[in-house]
Design a protein around this motif. Structure first.
Motif, PDB file in Angstrom:
ATOM      1  N   MET A 199       2.099  36.558  34.909  1.00  0.00           N
ATOM      2  CA  MET A 199       2.299  37.766  35.689  1.00  0.00           C
ATOM      3  C   MET A 199       3.673  37.710  36.345  1.00  0.00           C
ATOM      4  SD  MET A 199       0.145  39.114  39.024  1.00  0.00           S
ATOM      5  CE  MET A 199       0.686  37.902  40.202  1.00  0.00           C
ATOM      6  N   ILE A 200       4.411  38.803  36.234  1.00  0.00           N
ATOM      7  CA  ILE A 200       5.662  38.962  36.963  1.00  0.00           C
ATOM      8  C   ILE A 200       5.505  40.161  37.895  1.00  0.00           C
ATOM      9  CG2 ILE A 200       7.106  37.884  35.201  1.00  0.00           C
ATOM     10  CD1 ILE A 200       7.928  40.718  34.324  1.00  0.00           C
ATOM     11  N   ALA A 201       6.350  40.222  38.912  1.00  0.00           N
ATOM     12  CA  ALA A 201       6.210  41.284  39.909  1.00  0.00           C
ATOM     13  C   ALA A 201       7.548  41.936  40.183  1.00  0.00           C
ATOM     14  CB  ALA A 201       5.645  40.700  41.205  1.00  0.00           C
ATOM     15  N   GLY A 202       7.471  43.190  40.606  1.00  0.00           N
ATOM     16  CA  GLY A 202       8.648  43.924  41.025  1.00  0.00           C
ATOM     17  C   GLY A 202       8.361  44.625  42.333  1.00  0.00           C
ATOM     18  N   ILE A 203       9.353  44.616  43.212  1.00  0.00           N
ATOM     19  CA  ILE A 203       9.249  45.308  44.491  1.00  0.00           C
ATOM     20  C   ILE A 203      10.450  46.242  44.593  1.00  0.00           C
ATOM     21  CG2 ILE A 203       9.201  45.097  47.001  1.00  0.00           C
ATOM     22  CD1 ILE A 203       8.128  42.219  46.604  1.00  0.00           C
ATOM     23  N   GLU A 204      10.181  47.529  44.710  1.00  0.00           N
ATOM     24  CA  GLU A 204      11.251  48.501  44.907  1.00  0.00           C
ATOM     25  C   GLU A 204      11.163  49.002  46.336  1.00  0.00           C
ATOM     26  OE1 GLU A 204      12.794  52.917  43.613  1.00  0.00           O
ATOM     27  OE2 GLU A 204      10.992  52.130  42.663  1.00  0.00           O
ATOM     28  N   LEU A 205      12.123  48.596  47.143  1.00  0.00           N
ATOM     29  CA  LEU A 205      12.192  49.011  48.540  1.00  0.00           C
ATOM     30  C   LEU A 205      13.012  50.287  48.620  1.00  0.00           C
ATOM     31  CD1 LEU A 205      13.008  45.504  50.000  1.00  0.00           C
ATOM     32  CD2 LEU A 205      10.802  46.696  50.139  1.00  0.00           C
ATOM     33  N   GLY A 206      12.338  51.401  48.747  1.00  0.00           N
ATOM     34  CA  GLY A 206      13.031  52.677  48.866  1.00  0.00           C
ATOM     35  C   GLY A 206      13.191  53.062  50.323  1.00  0.00           C
ATOM     36  N   GLY A 207      14.021  54.013  50.584  1.00  0.00           N
ATOM     37  CA  GLY A 207      14.244  54.457  51.955  1.00  0.00           C
ATOM     38  C   GLY A 207      13.021  55.049  52.617  1.00  0.00           C
ATOM     39  N   VAL A 219       5.291  48.493  44.510  1.00  0.00           N
ATOM     40  CA  VAL A 219       5.082  47.107  44.099  1.00  0.00           C
ATOM     41  C   VAL A 219       4.281  47.153  42.812  1.00  0.00           C
ATOM     42  CG1 VAL A 219       4.191  44.838  44.774  1.00  0.00           C
ATOM     43  CG2 VAL A 219       4.990  46.433  46.531  1.00  0.00           C
ATOM     44  N   ALA A 220       4.702  46.380  41.828  1.00  0.00           N
ATOM     45  CA  ALA A 220       4.015  46.397  40.537  1.00  0.00           C
ATOM     46  C   ALA A 220       3.911  44.989  39.981  1.00  0.00           C
ATOM     47  CB  ALA A 220       4.762  47.282  39.547  1.00  0.00           C
ATOM     48  N   ILE A 221       2.886  44.791  39.167  1.00  0.00           N
ATOM     49  CA  ILE A 221       2.759  43.557  38.398  1.00  0.00           C
ATOM     50  C   ILE A 221       2.740  43.932  36.930  1.00  0.00           C
ATOM     51  CG2 ILE A 221       1.625  42.167  40.173  1.00  0.00           C
ATOM     52  CD1 ILE A 221      -1.063  42.789  38.748  1.00  0.00           C
ATOM     53  N   GLY A 222       3.208  43.003  36.129  1.00  0.00           N
ATOM     54  CA  GLY A 222       3.253  43.291  34.711  1.00  0.00           C
ATOM     55  C   GLY A 222       3.421  42.036  33.888  1.00  0.00           C
ATOM     56  N   GLU A 223       3.754  42.269  32.624  1.00  0.00           N
ATOM     57  CA  GLU A 223       3.955  41.188  31.673  1.00  0.00           C
ATOM     58  C   GLU A 223       5.441  41.123  31.312  1.00  0.00           C
ATOM     59  OE1 GLU A 223       1.313  42.245  28.481  1.00  0.00           O
ATOM     60  OE2 GLU A 223      -0.460  41.947  29.721  1.00  0.00           O
ATOM     61  N   THR A 224       5.866  40.019  30.759  1.00  0.00           N
ATOM     62  CA  THR A 224       7.274  39.839  30.438  1.00  0.00           C
ATOM     63  C   THR A 224       7.769  40.804  29.363  1.00  0.00           C
ATOM     64  OG1 THR A 224       6.735  38.076  28.880  1.00  0.00           O
ATOM     65  CG2 THR A 224       7.297  37.422  31.129  1.00  0.00           C
ATOM     66  N   ARG A 248      -0.551  38.687  46.339  1.00  0.00           N
ATOM     67  CA  ARG A 248      -1.400  37.497  46.455  1.00  0.00           C
ATOM     68  C   ARG A 248      -2.836  37.784  46.025  1.00  0.00           C
ATOM     69  NH1 ARG A 248      -1.247  36.917  51.275  1.00  0.00           N
ATOM     70  NH2 ARG A 248       0.811  36.076  51.551  1.00  0.00           N
ATOM     71  N   GLU A 249      -3.330  38.988  46.308  1.00  0.00           N
ATOM     72  CA  GLU A 249      -4.681  39.363  45.891  1.00  0.00           C
ATOM     73  C   GLU A 249      -4.828  39.366  44.367  1.00  0.00           C
ATOM     74  OE1 GLU A 249      -5.358  43.180  47.663  1.00  0.00           O
ATOM     75  OE2 GLU A 249      -5.478  42.355  49.699  1.00  0.00           O
ATOM     76  N   ARG A 250      -3.719  39.455  43.664  1.00  0.00           N
ATOM     77  CA  ARG A 250      -3.729  39.531  42.199  1.00  0.00           C
ATOM     78  C   ARG A 250      -3.303  38.231  41.535  1.00  0.00           C
ATOM     79  NH1 ARG A 250      -3.976  43.628  44.817  1.00  0.00           N
ATOM     80  NH2 ARG A 250      -4.851  45.549  44.002  1.00  0.00           N
ATOM     81  N   GLY A 251      -2.906  37.248  42.324  1.00  0.00           N
ATOM     82  CA  GLY A 251      -2.493  35.960  41.787  1.00  0.00           C
ATOM     83  C   GLY A 251      -1.120  35.579  42.302  1.00  0.00           C
ATOM     84  N   THR A 252      -0.529  34.591  41.663  1.00  0.00           N
ATOM     85  CA  THR A 252       0.807  34.134  42.035  1.00  0.00           C
ATOM     86  C   THR A 252       1.778  34.536  40.942  1.00  0.00           C
ATOM     87  OG1 THR A 252      -0.110  32.253  43.238  1.00  0.00           O
ATOM     88  CG2 THR A 252       2.203  32.121  42.615  1.00  0.00           C
ATOM     89  N   PRO A 253       2.736  35.379  41.264  1.00  0.00           N
ATOM     90  CA  PRO A 253       3.690  35.803  40.238  1.00  0.00           C
ATOM     91  C   PRO A 253       4.617  34.661  39.828  1.00  0.00           C
ATOM     92  CG  PRO A 253       4.288  36.728  42.371  1.00  0.00           C
ATOM     93  CD  PRO A 253       2.988  36.016  42.555  1.00  0.00           C
ATOM     94  N   ALA A 254       4.964  34.629  38.554  1.00  0.00           N
ATOM     95  CA  ALA A 254       5.921  33.639  38.062  1.00  0.00           C
ATOM     96  C   ALA A 254       7.329  33.988  38.503  1.00  0.00           C
ATOM     97  CB  ALA A 254       5.842  33.561  36.543  1.00  0.00           C
ATOM     98  N   ALA A 255       7.584  35.266  38.746  1.00  0.00           N
ATOM     99  CA  ALA A 255       8.897  35.735  39.196  1.00  0.00           C
ATOM    100  C   ALA A 255       8.703  37.045  39.942  1.00  0.00           C
ATOM    101  CB  ALA A 255       9.821  35.948  38.009  1.00  0.00           C
ATOM    102  N   VAL A 256       9.611  37.299  40.903  1.00  0.00           N
ATOM    103  CA  VAL A 256       9.584  38.545  41.662  1.00  0.00           C
ATOM    104  C   VAL A 256      10.994  39.130  41.648  1.00  0.00           C
ATOM    105  CG1 VAL A 256       9.151  39.638  43.900  1.00  0.00           C
ATOM    106  CG2 VAL A 256       7.770  37.661  43.204  1.00  0.00           C
TER     107      VAL A 256
END
Length: 96
Positions: free
Chosen positions: A1-9, A14-19, A46-54
């Motif tokens: 699992m990898i994660a992305g966080i987009e901090l908008g104004g 926040v999303a999780i996905g595959e490589t 954290r509720e979804r696991g530990t991401p390999a990368a963020v």
């Protein structure tokens, strides 16, 4: 699992996905204070696991030079409370 966080104004995504680019799940919520916004993101992840990368995208400039004191911090921004906040530390504290 990898994660992305987009901090908008105004909103954060926040999303999780595959490589391979497949998005598995995402959440959207208002961008408020730095601590609350990043805590919401890391709690959800954290509720979804530990991401390999963020990966992080932000509404304002981030310090990107790993040798600089500002690395991983939000630089100048008019959004109250965000200038100088270490996004890197907030994420590393939750996912060392």
């Amino acid at each position: 699992m990898i994660a992305g966080i987009e901090l908008g104004g105004t909103k954060t995504v926040v999303a999780i996905g595959e490589t391979n680019g497949t998005v598995i799940e995402e959440i959207r919520y208002p961008t408020t204070t730095p601590a609350e916004t990043l805590r919401n993101a890391t709690d959800w992840l954290r509720e979804r696991g530990t991401p390999a990368a963020v990966g992080v995208a932000a509404f304002g400039p981030l310090g990107v030079n790993p040798r600089a004191e500002t690395f991983g911090r939000m630089l100048s921004t008019p959004k109250p409370g965000w200038a100088g906040f270490s996004i890197l530390d907030a994420i590393r504290n939750e996912f060392p």
